[in-house]
Design a protein around this motif. Structure first.
Motif, PDB file in Angstrom:
ATOM      1  N   SER A  83      40.251  46.145  59.429  1.00 33.59           N
ATOM      2  CA  SER A  83      40.309  44.599  60.089  1.00 33.59           C
ATOM      3  C   SER A  83      39.150  44.071  59.814  1.00 33.59           C
ATOM      4  N   SER A  84      38.069  43.678  60.829  1.00 32.72           N
ATOM      5  CA  SER A  84      36.749  43.218  60.735  1.00 32.72           C
ATOM      6  C   SER A  84      35.967  43.589  59.510  1.00 32.72           C
ATOM      7  N   GLY A 109      27.729  40.355  71.042  1.00 25.38           N
ATOM      8  CA  GLY A 109      29.153  40.698  70.878  1.00 25.38           C
ATOM      9  C   GLY A 109      29.338  42.215  71.078  1.00 25.38           C
ATOM     10  N   PHE A 110      29.643  42.961  69.951  1.00 25.19           N
ATOM     11  CA  PHE A 110      30.016  44.257  69.866  1.00 25.19           C
ATOM     12  C   PHE A 110      28.850  45.062  70.672  1.00 25.19           C
ATOM     13  N   SER A 388      27.373  39.585  65.753  1.00 31.37           N
ATOM     14  CA  SER A 388      28.827  39.187  65.855  1.00 31.37           C
ATOM     15  C   SER A 388      29.167  37.817  65.511  1.00 31.37           C
ATOM     16  N   LYS A 403      35.855  35.416  62.386  1.00 23.72           N
ATOM     17  CA  LYS A 403      35.624  36.025  63.773  1.00 23.72           C
ATOM     18  C   LYS A 403      35.763  37.166  63.867  1.00 23.72           C
ATOM     19  N   GLY A 404      35.084  37.872  64.605  1.00 19.79           N
ATOM     20  CA  GLY A 404      35.141  39.418  64.713  1.00 19.79           C
ATOM     21  C   GLY A 404      34.103  40.266  63.793  1.00 19.79           C
ATOM     22  N   ASP A 405      33.835  39.658  62.553  1.00 10.71           N
ATOM     23  CA  ASP A 405      32.720  40.277  61.602  1.00 10.71           C
ATOM     24  C   ASP A 405      31.754  40.537  62.163  1.00 10.71           C
TER      25      ASP A 405
END
Length: 520
Positions: A83-84, A109-110, A388, A403-405
């Motif tokens: 995904s990312s 983020g993560f 993030s 987005k999310g990378d």
């Protein structure tokens, strides 16, 4: 039954139109999809794939060098993912973009989810308004004269204590784990500055403090391992394995810190304590004085500063002493600069040397400052730092991120790039930091990324340099250092912070001894 026994030609003829229609639809979708992808690729392009997560695991023990080689090849690359994407870069323009130019789009983020159990909502684990508030208050408090002066006294007292303990330990054992001593010394220092108490990790006489230190180190290690452990969330839910151990250690940490916060509140609320000197010099007291009374908020603030100030400084000084042992001529050059700056004689006591270590003499230590910066360039305590991506963006190199990378800049690799530092990039050469007058010359924070840059640039940068310089001046002014085993390779341990794997084992020689003893 009738359908099964029917004529096969009739069966085929009835389904041919449906099959043809289905094939036509699939073809249309494929053509449309190809057209969309081509159209998208005209406007957006993504960094080349450099590796896979499997390769990260296969090269885990030498992961930083593996990443460095890929960065030499690609400058910026990504890992294959379902995904990312995970993107690694050594491009200063990209680093400046994510740390400064488009700062709001890149955050924890993560990372916040991984460290939240230990660090909570502290300054190094949050974004947005929580971060802004803590940053504003912390920046002000760290800049006050009372905190700066208090920290200097703490650093000097701890360094003197460290030298005395090293002296006693070396008499019993010729080989000392310098990294272990420095870890305990920096934790003592940061605890005194942040909470105003003597943890006494160096001597080990404070049992409750020793339990906290052990639990803190274990919790830190387990939290770091979460970044490589694909099953940590399941283990946390089931409360098994490393996650059960993490929960147990965090309980020890919380009990200790909450008890200290309660005690500090009681001290500050007692009017009879108003005349006690130094009770409002530590950071916790300063926050309480500002009206910050929520125990959870204070707990998170305290642990974030402790984790930031403990490992990073100790790690840097450890690698610094390793490099000085590999380059004894630089070690002696720094010793000479200490003598010239402090004007102490070779037979001066530790206390006499420490008394001469002040703001004026620290400012004269240009070569020491350069050598420490050169250490940070080659062995940054946080070797990889990821952000993030909150929304789709195009980086200065023309490549896009989604987005999310996660975009990670790599201080360890950046310090080894010839296009940034010259053909001698992998050499330890403090002179690269000095101008023609021999004065320290800083580098762009987007090339020298050990302290980050932009709005999140490390608020403790000056404190870190001060502590490292004070410790170094008192240690090098008192002893010469040599590797216990010159033939044994010194390697890093792959983790969030760049510890020396297995410790740094050194032999120490009082400076009053002659050169023949040192070279024996």
């Amino acid at each position: 039954m009738s359908m099964i026994m029917s004529d096969p030609h009739e069966f085929s003829s009835s389904f041919i139109p449906l099959i043809a229609a289905a094939l036509a639809l699939i073809s249309a979708i494929l053509i449309l999809g190809t057209h969309v992808r081509k159209s998208s690729q005209k406007t957006k392009k993504y960094h080349p794939f450099g590796s896979t997560h499997l390769n990260k695991i296969l090269h885990y023990n030498t992961l930083l060098d593996f990443i460095t080689e890929l960065c030499r090849k690609y400058k910026t690359y990504r890992l294959r993912s379902f995904s990312s994407s995970e993107i690694f870069t050594v491009d200063p323009a990209v680093v400046e973009h994510i740390l400064k130019t488009n700062f709001p789009n890149y955050g924890k983020g993560f990372f916040q989810n991984v460290v939240k159990d230990l660090l909570g909502d502290g300054i190094f684990a949050v974004d947005g308004e929580k971060w802004k508030h803590q940053r504003k208050v912390s920046s002000y408090e760290f800049s006050t004269k009372i905190v700066r002066d208090f920290s200097s006294v703490v650093f000097k007292n701890t360094a003197v204590k460290l030298v005395r303990i090293i002296s006693e330990a070396s008499a019993a054992n010729p080989s000392l784990d310098m990294q272990d001593f420095l870890m305990r010394a920096t934790l003592d220092s940061v605890f005194k500055v942040i909470l105003g108490i003597d943890l006494d990790g160096l001597s080990g006489t404070y049992d409750e403090g020793a339990r906290f230190t052990k639990a803190f180190d274990k919790a830190n290690a387990i939290t770091s391992f979460r970044f490589a452990d694909l099953f940590w969330k399941i283990k946390r839910f089931l409360n098994i394995g490393s996650e059960a151990e993490l929960r147990k250690n965090i309980k020890v940490i919380d009990e200790f810190v909450y008890k200290l916060i309660k005690s500090k509140k009681e001290q500050l609320n007692n009017p009879q304590n108003d005349l006690k000197p130094g009770k409002k010099e530590d950071i916790l007291s300063r926050f309480l004085e500002l009206g910050e009374t929520d125990p959870k908020y204070l707990r998170d603030i305290v642990l974030n500063f402790v984790i930031a100030g403990k490992d990073t400084t100790a790690i840097t000084i450890s690698w610094f002493f390793y490099l000085l042992c590999k380059h004894p001529e630089i070690q002696e050059k720094i010793a000479k600069e200490i003598i010239e700056a402090t004007q102490v004689s070779s037979d001066s006591s530790i206390e006499e040397l420490a008394a001469k270590v002040n703001e004026q003499t620290l400012d004269k230590m240009h070569y020491l400052h350069a050598a420490l910066s050169e250490t940070l360039r080659l062995y940054p305590p946080v070797p990889v730092d990821g952000k993030s991506v909150f929304s789709d963006d195009t980086l200065p190199d023309g490549f896009s991120v989604k987005k999310g990378d996660v975009v990670a800049f790599v201080p360890y690799a950046m310090g080894r790039m010839k296009d940034l530092w010259g053909n001698d990039a992998e050499e330890f050469r403090p002179e690269r930091w000095l101008n023609e007058n021999g004065h320290f010359r800083p580098e762009s924070p987007f090339i020298f990324t050990a302290f980050q840059g932009g709005p999140r640039i490390c608020i403790g940068k000056d404190f870190a340099y001060k502590q490292m310089k004070i410790f170094s001046m008192i240690l090098i002014g008192s002893y010469r250092f040599k590797l216990s085993d010159e033939s044994k390779p010194v390697k890093y341990k792959t983790a969030l912070t760049l510890h020396i794997d297995g410790g740094l084992h050194l032999r120490v020689f009082p400076r009053s001894r002659n050169e023949e003893t040192f070279n024996a």
